[in-house]
Write a protein that holds these residues in place. Structure first.
Motif, mmCIF file in Angstrom:
data_model
loop_
_atom_site.group_PDB
_atom_site.id
_atom_site.type_symbol
_atom_site.label_atom_id
_atom_site.label_comp_id
_atom_site.label_asym_id
_atom_site.label_seq_id
_atom_site.Cartn_x
_atom_site.Cartn_y
_atom_site.Cartn_z
ATOM 1 N N ASP A 18 0.863 -1.179 0.000
ATOM 2 C CA ASP A 18 0.000 0.000 0.000
ATOM 3 C C ASP A 18 0.899 1.227 0.000
ATOM 4 O OD1 ASP A 18 -1.653 2.141 0.532
ATOM 5 O OD2 ASP A 18 -2.256 1.454 2.526
ATOM 6 N N GLU A 38 -6.851 1.865 -5.050
ATOM 7 C CA GLU A 38 -7.013 1.852 -3.594
ATOM 8 C C GLU A 38 -8.396 1.450 -3.130
ATOM 9 O OE1 GLU A 38 -5.077 5.581 -2.443
ATOM 10 O OE2 GLU A 38 -5.018 4.696 -0.442
ATOM 11 N N ASP A 91 -12.700 5.586 1.420
ATOM 12 C CA ASP A 91 -11.359 5.435 1.980
ATOM 13 C C ASP A 91 -10.749 6.819 2.173
ATOM 14 O OD1 ASP A 91 -8.770 4.791 2.680
ATOM 15 O OD2 ASP A 91 -8.210 4.001 0.714
ATOM 16 N N VAL A 95 -6.276 -1.512 3.066
ATOM 17 C CA VAL A 95 -5.770 -1.448 1.700
ATOM 18 C C VAL A 95 -4.679 -2.485 1.466
ATOM 19 C CG1 VAL A 95 -4.493 0.003 0.083
ATOM 20 C CG2 VAL A 95 -6.466 0.929 1.279
HETATM 21 MG MG MG Z 1 -4.471 4.631 2.058
#
Ligand code: MG
Ligand code: ADP
Length: 341
Positions: A15, A137, A159, A319
């Motif tokens: 991530d 993402e 998110d 994520v």
């Molecule tokens: Mg993030």
């Protein structure tokens, strides 16, 4: 078919967050690295001196000849060379110089350009990955939050990271409607700095503002007010001073940014096809990312959308876990970009 064998291969999820980079080892199902997305570079030569924790510790404490760069701080890959150095460093740190390099699933913000995507894939291969994949993402966050996105059912994920907020409706392995805004958790910090300056004549640093946000921040008024003593520099006298800040003041300071995120959620809902919208009425909205940890944020979004809103279990980890899980679902996920040696 190669895909089936693939499930057993060594793989990691990465991530590349604006604030932190996380690495998840698919085999052990563990997060094996979690460090700030920061690189320290020699100003003149652009030579990389340190990455991650070590680089963050250098911020503000080194001579002018050394600069700390946050290559992803705006949610985009602003500085390719530095991003590449960072990816390489993190992969090497986890795997060393083994002959059996892993497959890598990297998570990038939704609106990264085609050129930037290729750059990230190339960087992963250059760092030794056998195959490199990209997933956006929001889809990774949804997978990591435990949503089954392979079914033809609408799921909404919000998110909220450091630099950007991604809102997406996902169904049948693909993203149907989405929007990204550059308003996220870092904005709350800036809002707090500005507010404290304006109302208390006190200059505070970003780290202090972040602490205030984490300790007493709230999206809707608390029944019992909380407060915190904050130290900074008095703008009139120029001397160190401390003042008490309340949770209500913090809420007031960050309210505009909170509402911009709420508007973004509403906008995506308005663009959602009716059948999927009906699924979201049944299933609700799931929030992920560190920015969603502001107290009562799910409640605020619920108030404005009349929908059920819940926080995922580990918002900071969704994520990267999702990126790891995605490697075993390549057959159902639409449009996964790939590069191979
Ligand atoms: Mg993030
Ligand atoms: P990114 O994906 O952009 O790297 P993250 O999802 O890791 O971002 O979230 C980082 C942000 O979350 C930071 O701005 C941080 O201040 C904020 N954050 C982390 N923990 C909390 C908390 N308990 N309360 C409020 N904000 C938090």
């Amino acid at each position: 078919m190669g895909l089936f064998k693939f499930g057993s291969r060594r793989g990691i999820g990465i991530d590349l967050g604006t604030a932190n980079t996380l690495v998840y080892n698919k085999k052990t199902q563990e997060i094996v690295l979690n460090e700030p997305s920061v690189v320290a570079v020699e100003r003149e030569t652009r030579k990389v001196l340190a990455v991650g924790n070590e680089a963050k510790a250098m911020i503000g404490k080194t001579p002018d000849s050394i600069v700390a760069i946050k290559p992803l701080s705006e949610g985009v890959i602003a500085d390719y060379d530095v991003t590449e150095a960072m990816i390489k460093y993190f992969i090497k740190k986890v795997f060393g110089n083994t002959m059996f390099m892993p497959d890598v699933m990297i998570c990038v913000p939704i609106d990264v350009t085609g050129v930037e995507k290729r750059a990230v894939l190339e960087a992963a291969l250059a760092a030794g990955a056998k195959r490199a994949y990209l997933i956006e993402e929001a889809r990774a966050a949804a997978l990591g939050a435990g949503l089954d996105i392979s079914a033809p059912t609408g799921n909404m994920i919000v998110d909220i990271g450091g630099g950007s907020t991604d809102v997406a409706v996902i169904s049948f392995g693909g993203t149907v409607v989405s929007k990204t805004i550059r308003i996220a958790s870092n904005n709350f910090d800036n809002d707090i700095v500005r507010y404290v300056k304006k109302t208390h004549n006190l200059l505070i640093g970003d780290r202090t503002a972040e602490q205030i946000k984490i300790k007493i921040g709230t999206a809707i008024p608390l029944e019992e007010e909380e407060s915190i003593v904050v130290k900074g520099r008095d703008l009139v006298m120029g001397l160190p001073k401390s003042v008490t800040i309340t949770s209500e003041e913090v809420r007031e300071a960050i309210n505009d940014s909170l509402m911009q995120i709420v508007s973004c959620v509403k906008e995506v809902l308005e663009k959602t096809p009716p059948e999927l919208a009906s699924d979201i009425v049944d299933r609700g909205i799931v929030m992920a990312g560190g920015g969603s940890l502001i107290r009562n944020f799910p409640k605020l979004i619920a108030q404005h959308t009349q929908l059920h809103v819940r926080l995922s279990e580990e918002p900071l980890m969704n994520v990267v876990r999702g990126a790891g899980l995605a490697m075993d679902q390549l057959d159902v996920l639409k449009k996964i970009e790939k590069a191979e040696r």
